[in-house]
Design a protein around this motif. Sequence first.
Motif, mmCIF file in Angstrom:
data_model
loop_
_atom_site.group_PDB
_atom_site.id
_atom_site.type_symbol
_atom_site.label_atom_id
_atom_site.label_comp_id
_atom_site.label_asym_id
_atom_site.label_seq_id
_atom_site.Cartn_x
_atom_site.Cartn_y
_atom_site.Cartn_z
ATOM 1 N N ALA A 82 -34.305 -51.242 23.439
ATOM 2 C CA ALA A 82 -34.940 -51.837 22.261
ATOM 3 C C ALA A 82 -36.143 -52.690 22.630
ATOM 4 O O ALA A 82 -37.084 -52.819 21.835
ATOM 5 N N SER A 83 -36.121 -53.266 23.837
ATOM 6 C CA SER A 83 -37.210 -54.177 24.221
ATOM 7 C C SER A 83 -38.211 -53.544 25.181
ATOM 8 O O SER A 83 -39.195 -54.185 25.559
ATOM 9 N N GLY A 84 -37.948 -52.298 25.596
ATOM 10 C CA GLY A 84 -38.846 -51.662 26.548
ATOM 11 C C GLY A 84 -38.748 -52.235 27.940
ATOM 12 O O GLY A 84 -39.736 -52.283 28.678
ATOM 13 N N GLY A 85 -37.554 -52.674 28.331
ATOM 14 C CA GLY A 85 -37.368 -53.316 29.613
ATOM 15 C C GLY A 85 -36.939 -52.354 30.714
ATOM 16 O O GLY A 85 -36.934 -51.124 30.550
ATOM 17 N N TYR A 93 -40.305 -47.064 36.565
ATOM 18 C CA TYR A 93 -40.556 -47.893 35.386
ATOM 19 C C TYR A 93 -42.009 -48.335 35.322
ATOM 20 O O TYR A 93 -42.606 -48.370 34.238
ATOM 21 N N ARG A 94 -42.599 -48.672 36.487
ATOM 22 C CA ARG A 94 -43.990 -49.130 36.518
ATOM 23 C C ARG A 94 -44.982 -47.968 36.511
ATOM 24 O O ARG A 94 -46.195 -48.189 36.580
ATOM 25 N N GLU A 95 -44.474 -46.734 36.436
ATOM 26 C CA GLU A 95 -45.297 -45.516 36.413
ATOM 27 C C GLU A 95 -46.168 -45.416 37.658
ATOM 28 O O GLU A 95 -47.341 -45.024 37.607
ATOM 29 N N GLN A 96 -45.568 -45.763 38.789
ATOM 30 C CA GLN A 96 -46.252 -45.641 40.072
ATOM 31 C C GLN A 96 -46.067 -44.219 40.612
ATOM 32 O O GLN A 96 -44.993 -43.631 40.466
ATOM 33 N N PRO A 97 -47.062 -43.643 41.240
ATOM 34 C CA PRO A 97 -46.939 -42.258 41.721
ATOM 35 C C PRO A 97 -45.948 -42.097 42.875
ATOM 36 O O PRO A 97 -45.401 -41.020 43.081
ATOM 37 N N THR A 98 -45.723 -43.155 43.640
ATOM 38 C CA THR A 98 -44.792 -43.085 44.774
ATOM 39 C C THR A 98 -43.817 -44.250 44.696
ATOM 40 O O THR A 98 -44.138 -45.317 44.152
ATOM 41 N N GLN A 154 -41.424 -58.302 43.629
ATOM 42 C CA GLN A 154 -42.022 -57.263 42.792
ATOM 43 C C GLN A 154 -41.347 -57.203 41.413
ATOM 44 O O GLN A 154 -42.005 -56.988 40.395
ATOM 45 N N LEU A 155 -40.030 -57.429 41.394
ATOM 46 C CA LEU A 155 -39.308 -57.424 40.120
ATOM 47 C C LEU A 155 -39.807 -58.533 39.204
ATOM 48 O O LEU A 155 -39.913 -58.350 37.980
ATOM 49 N N MET A 156 -40.127 -59.676 39.768
ATOM 50 C CA MET A 156 -40.573 -60.807 38.962
ATOM 51 C C MET A 156 -41.966 -60.601 38.378
ATOM 52 O O MET A 156 -42.451 -61.452 37.626
ATOM 53 N N ARG A 157 -42.613 -59.467 38.703
ATOM 54 C CA ARG A 157 -43.953 -59.208 38.182
ATOM 55 C C ARG A 157 -43.985 -58.100 37.134
ATOM 56 O O ARG A 157 -45.065 -57.652 36.740
ATOM 57 N N VAL A 158 -42.802 -57.654 36.689
ATOM 58 C CA VAL A 158 -42.800 -56.512 35.763
ATOM 59 C C VAL A 158 -43.279 -56.893 34.360
ATOM 60 O O VAL A 158 -43.692 -56.022 33.590
ATOM 61 N N ALA A 159 -43.239 -58.184 34.020
ATOM 62 C CA ALA A 159 -43.701 -58.604 32.690
ATOM 63 C C ALA A 159 -45.181 -58.941 32.745
ATOM 64 O O ALA A 159 -45.615 -60.014 32.306
ATOM 65 N N ASP A 160 -45.990 -58.016 33.275
ATOM 66 C CA ASP A 160 -47.400 -58.315 33.504
ATOM 67 C C ASP A 160 -48.261 -58.170 32.264
ATOM 68 O O ASP A 160 -49.478 -58.349 32.328
ATOM 69 N N ALA A 202 -29.607 -49.142 49.057
ATOM 70 C CA ALA A 202 -29.784 -49.835 47.777
ATOM 71 C C ALA A 202 -31.250 -50.186 47.540
ATOM 72 O O ALA A 202 -31.771 -50.033 46.424
ATOM 73 N N LEU A 203 -31.937 -50.640 48.588
ATOM 74 C CA LEU A 203 -33.363 -50.952 48.460
ATOM 75 C C LEU A 203 -34.173 -49.696 48.151
ATOM 76 O O LEU A 203 -35.123 -49.741 47.358
ATOM 77 N N ARG A 204 -33.774 -48.593 48.755
ATOM 78 C CA ARG A 204 -34.474 -47.327 48.479
ATOM 79 C C ARG A 204 -34.293 -46.929 47.013
ATOM 80 O O ARG A 204 -35.251 -46.571 46.323
ATOM 81 N N GLN A 205 -33.052 -47.003 46.516
ATOM 82 C CA GLN A 205 -32.786 -46.647 45.125
ATOM 83 C C GLN A 205 -33.525 -47.582 44.168
ATOM 84 O O GLN A 205 -34.111 -47.136 43.170
ATOM 85 N N PHE A 206 -33.488 -48.877 44.486
ATOM 86 C CA PHE A 206 -34.142 -49.858 43.623
ATOM 87 C C PHE A 206 -35.656 -49.636 43.603
ATOM 88 O O PHE A 206 -36.296 -49.698 42.538
ATOM 89 N N GLY A 207 -36.248 -49.369 44.759
ATOM 90 C CA GLY A 207 -37.687 -49.129 44.827
ATOM 91 C C GLY A 207 -38.105 -47.906 44.032
ATOM 92 O O GLY A 207 -39.144 -47.917 43.348
#
Length: 489
Positions: free
Chosen positions: A51-54, A78-83, A96-102, A67-72
């Motif tokens: 509902a919030s686009g999160g 979500y950030r529409e990064q090519p890699t 990097q997670l703390m910057r998603v609300a850019d 886990a880091l690989r899966q999270f990355g």
Amino acid sequence: MDKPPEMFDRDFEWSELTRFATLPGPRATLGVVSGRRRQGKTFLLDAVTRASGGFMFTATETTEADALRQFGAALAGYREQPTPFRFTHWDEAVTQLMRVADRGRPTVAVIDEFPFLAKASPALPSIIQRALDPAAQHINTPVRLLLCGSALSLMGGLLAGNAPLRGRAGLELVVPTLDFRLAAEFWEITDPRTALLTHAIVGGTPAYRREFTQDDIPQGPDDFDAWVARAVLNPARPLFREARYLLAEEPELHDTALYHAVLAAIAAGNAARGGIADYLGRKSTDLAHPLTVLQDVGLITYEADAFRRNRSAYRIAEPLIVFYHAIMRPAWGDLERPGRAPAVWRRAQPAFRSKVVGPHFEQVCREWARWHAAPDTHGGQVSRVASGTVNDPASRTSHEVDVAVRGESWNGSEALLAIGEAKWNEVMGMGHLERLQHIRALLTARGTATDATRLQCYSGAGFTDELRHLAYGDPTVQLIDARRLYHGD
């Protein structure tokens, strides 16, 4: 944000989550969501995220590197990064997670099954704490970070004592099981007796209707026995082995055989530590640790006696575990053979009534007295409801009180408002009322009760005409049947 139409109830949880998700301000904030398994936490958080686009990441039980690989990969998607992002440590990932609300507006970021990550990376809570520190907020965006998990001991410890995240959370939400009334509504069962019998087996866990029985519900009293055989005791249905898996899924329970034995002792009617120890052939002191762990993971509760401070009772919090130990475990070999369920169920009826439904009915009566009964029912405002034991020195015996209601009377004083007896499969009459009158007299002589303390008879089978006639003209006598439990106050 509108609550999804397919979401049953959860109005309070939805309003708190959406409030948190839309908190104004430029700072990153933290919320913690916990609750026992199968209660719909992931469904709730997924709905808020959509509902919030999160962003939502569901962890798995794996190594830190994986886990880091899966999270990355998930964050890059979500950030529409090519890699994919290639993080070597959680410091980089959390930054990097703390910057998603850019985009400058609050954005939800959910990490579901957080205990899996914390187990593989014990420093992760400290890393998140550092990212939330005022000194680091200048590089953050308004992220609304939600950590979710079912390991109650770990989730509760995130914000307790000297834990790194203590004092950092703006939301601490526990998603509870549905109470007996909501469960009946969710299962769409209108007959009160059928609703209570069903609740005595599956409790208020939403997943047991949807995923575990595929919406197969008892159609009424005549279908209940057949439903148990086809949906609960059927080795081809997921519910059949669920009670075993509940213990296997708890990371704190290492010796599952010991914990199953403790639960079996409680399900057999041993509520005190001494009785549990005798049942298992162990010393009472040996059970301190397993009982504490079972409490911490939410599988048992500990209730102080209403009248004796040095006495308390352990009870199993999950009805399906009681049903498993009382009915399924003793006949497991037969039940694993297809077609044996109806015969096993017929033989198990006495145990079902005495070990499962009887105690469960008493618990439901206590819940009704605490949360659903109107103040006029008790003659005051309720503060505590419990069971208890009253000594009778003259007859050298003791009396069990199934429902003891304490609270504030109309004159503002603390008082024992009511005492009650609960009988699921027994028509209650004058003998039951006289027993309560005798117990009230004993308590009055000690200064615990008064003549105004009400007497309550709870019955799943009804009352005699004589008792009904007496109660009609005496407001201190209350009769509560199954229909009143579900539809009245």
